[in-house]
Write a protein that holds these residues in place. Structure first.
Motif, PDB file in Angstrom:
ATOM      1  N   ARG A   9       0.927  -1.588  -0.308  1.00 21.76           N
ATOM      2  CA  ARG A   9      -0.277   0.082   0.333  1.00 21.76           C
ATOM      3  C   ARG A   9       1.211   1.430  -0.074  1.00 21.76           C
ATOM      4  NH1 ARG A   9      -4.723   2.061   4.320  1.00 21.76           N
ATOM      5  NH2 ARG A   9      -4.322   3.809   3.883  1.00 21.76           N
ATOM      6  N   GLN A  10       0.532   2.340  -0.933  1.00 21.45           N
ATOM      7  CA  GLN A  10       1.596   3.933  -1.482  1.00 21.45           C
ATOM      8  C   GLN A  10       0.251   4.151   0.274  1.00 21.45           C
ATOM      9  OE1 GLN A  10       1.047   5.544  -4.398  1.00 21.45           O
ATOM     10  NE2 GLN A  10       2.068   7.331  -3.951  1.00 21.45           N
ATOM     11  N   LEU A  11       1.881   5.289   1.248  1.00 21.33           N
ATOM     12  CA  LEU A  11       1.042   5.299   1.993  1.00 21.33           C
ATOM     13  C   LEU A  11       0.980   7.102   1.284  1.00 21.33           C
ATOM     14  CD1 LEU A  11       3.439   3.941   4.569  1.00 21.33           C
ATOM     15  CD2 LEU A  11       1.211   3.137   4.784  1.00 21.33           C
ATOM     16  N   PRO A  12       0.301   7.686   2.181  1.00 23.20           N
ATOM     17  CA  PRO A  12      -0.214   8.850   2.561  1.00 23.20           C
ATOM     18  C   PRO A  12       0.787  10.132   2.732  1.00 23.20           C
ATOM     19  CG  PRO A  12      -1.988   8.209   4.117  1.00 23.20           C
ATOM     20  CD  PRO A  12      -0.814   7.052   3.918  1.00 23.20           C
ATOM     21  N   TRP A  13       2.356   9.717   3.260  1.00 22.59           N
ATOM     22  CA  TRP A  13       2.755  11.079   2.732  1.00 22.59           C
ATOM     23  C   TRP A  13       4.155   9.864   2.274  1.00 22.59           C
ATOM     24  CZ3 TRP A  13       0.433   7.863   7.026  1.00 22.59           C
ATOM     25  CH2 TRP A  13       1.096   6.614   7.407  1.00 22.59           C
ATOM     26  N   THR A  14       5.715  10.507   2.036  1.00 20.94           N
ATOM     27  CA  THR A  14       6.996  10.328   1.602  1.00 20.94           C
ATOM     28  C   THR A  14       7.506  10.101   1.918  1.00 20.94           C
ATOM     29  OG1 THR A  14       7.337  12.585   1.457  1.00 20.94           O
ATOM     30  CG2 THR A  14       6.205  11.626  -0.927  1.00 20.94           C
TER      31      THR A  14
END
Length: 92
Positions: A9-14
């Motif tokens: 899952r790509q997280l909502p932060w970098t």
């Protein structure tokens, strides 16, 4: 993206250097719940920004600086919403 069994899952932060951050998860852990909460907050902020945009665009006294700031905020919100939508499509 998967590691064989679990989805990434790509997280909502970098991560460092502004690169996307990913989590290998079954979607039930504390970091997944935090990511869900951040996604929800980002979507709520985008909705609030749409309401503010409607008000600002209807006001003939709005200045170019106000409109430029609105556009900057809308760009950031649309970036968040686009990432969320892509993540949800990838999770199907």
């Amino acid at each position: 993206m998967t590691d064989g069994m679990r989805a990434a899952r790509q997280l909502p932060w970098t991560g460092p250097e502004g690169k996307p951050a990913y989590l290998l998860t079954d979607g039930t852990g504390p970091l997944s719940r935090l990511a869900d909460a951040v996604d929800t907050a980002q979507l709520d902020m985008a909705g609030q920004l749409l309401c503010h945009a409607a008000d600002l665009l209807d006001d003939p006294r709005s200045t170019p600086d106000q409109l430029r700031y609105l556009l900057t905020c809308m760009y950031a919100a649309l970036t968040d919403v686009h990432r969320i939508a892509e993540n949800r499509l990838a999770a199907r």
